[in-house]
Design an enzyme around this catalytic site. Sequence first.
Site, short mmCIF file in Angstrom:
data_model
loop_
_atom_site.label_atom_id
_atom_site.label_comp_id
_atom_site.label_asym_id
_atom_site.label_seq_id
_atom_site.Cartn_x
_atom_site.Cartn_y
_atom_site.Cartn_z
N HIS A 7 79.79 8.62 47.94
CA HIS A 7 78.69 7.67 48.18
C HIS A 7 77.79 8.16 49.30
O HIS A 7 78.14 9.04 50.08
CB HIS A 7 79.22 6.27 48.51
CG HIS A 7 80.02 6.19 49.78
ND1 HIS A 7 81.38 6.33 49.82
CD2 HIS A 7 79.65 5.98 51.07
CE1 HIS A 7 81.81 6.20 51.07
NE2 HIS A 7 80.78 5.99 51.85
N HIS A 79 75.82 7.74 56.76
CA HIS A 79 76.72 8.87 56.49
C HIS A 79 76.76 9.16 55.00
O HIS A 79 76.26 8.39 54.19
CB HIS A 79 78.14 8.59 57.02
CG HIS A 79 78.88 7.50 56.33
ND1 HIS A 79 78.87 6.19 56.76
CD2 HIS A 79 79.66 7.49 55.21
CE1 HIS A 79 79.61 5.45 55.96
NE2 HIS A 79 80.11 6.20 55.00
N GLU A 130 81.83 11.77 55.98
CA GLU A 130 83.14 11.16 55.74
C GLU A 130 83.81 11.97 54.62
O GLU A 130 83.16 12.36 53.65
CB GLU A 130 82.95 9.70 55.29
CG GLU A 130 84.26 8.96 55.02
CD GLU A 130 84.04 7.52 54.54
OE1 GLU A 130 82.91 7.19 54.13
OE2 GLU A 130 85.01 6.74 54.58
#
Lengths: 134, 134
Positions: A7, A79, A130
């Site tokens: 994502h 992020h 991430e």
Amino acid sequence: MLGRLNHIAIAVSDLAAATALYRDTLGAEVSEPQPLPEHGVTVVFVVLPNTKVELLEPLGENSPIAAFLERSPAGGIHHICYEVSDILAARDRLKAEGKRVLGDGEPKIGAHGKPVLFLHPKDFNGTLVEIEEA
Amino acid sequence: MLGRLNHIAIAVSDLAAATALYRDTLGAEVSEPQPLPEHGVTVVFVVLPNTKVELLEPLGENSPIAAFLERSPAGGIHHICYEVSDILAARDRLKAEGKRVLGDGEPKIGAHGKPVLFLHPKDFNGTLVEIEEA
């Protein structure tokens, strides 16, 4: 090592307005808002055919995105999340290359119920990365 | 209206170092550098299973990412690109909703040989959005 883009997370100050933008103006499928108090955010998932965008609004006193929105009140990309097959192997490889893993270096259970780690933006072209075990 | 996430574009000041990071440290498939003088960038494509990351380094005197890197010398996410099936219909819908299309509002041929438009970050949660006709 690097798998799918899981994502893109966009921090927003007004989740209802951001959801309406993606749903009504951009014509995307969006989820109901999901409060995640343990992560300090309320999230709406924007479902794209190949990945998703997560709209994040601060929740509670110690939201990890509050400082970001103080610096960038209009919001912005907070992020990006890449999937890895083995998060401990990925962590060890990154650390061996001198890359900084945030926090205590131990994976936490992320918003999708899977182990995640965050990597220092200064080591990744100014991008907060991430990694999530897929 | 909104289709696939075509790419995430990350502006970098040192393309060779950024390429090595994604190839060697993150273990991703990367392309050879491709100079695109008409777009003022040299690009390396990072191939993920479901989308791609484009690493952009300024090329020439009037690179559109030069000012971004002056503000953020470490680099950062410059824009994200969504696919749409009909770029003129998308543009007209966005304009009817009061969203600002950058430039003269006429699609240009982008780095992939397809018509593209850029949308004003202030209208999209602080995110520079490119739409590309797929």
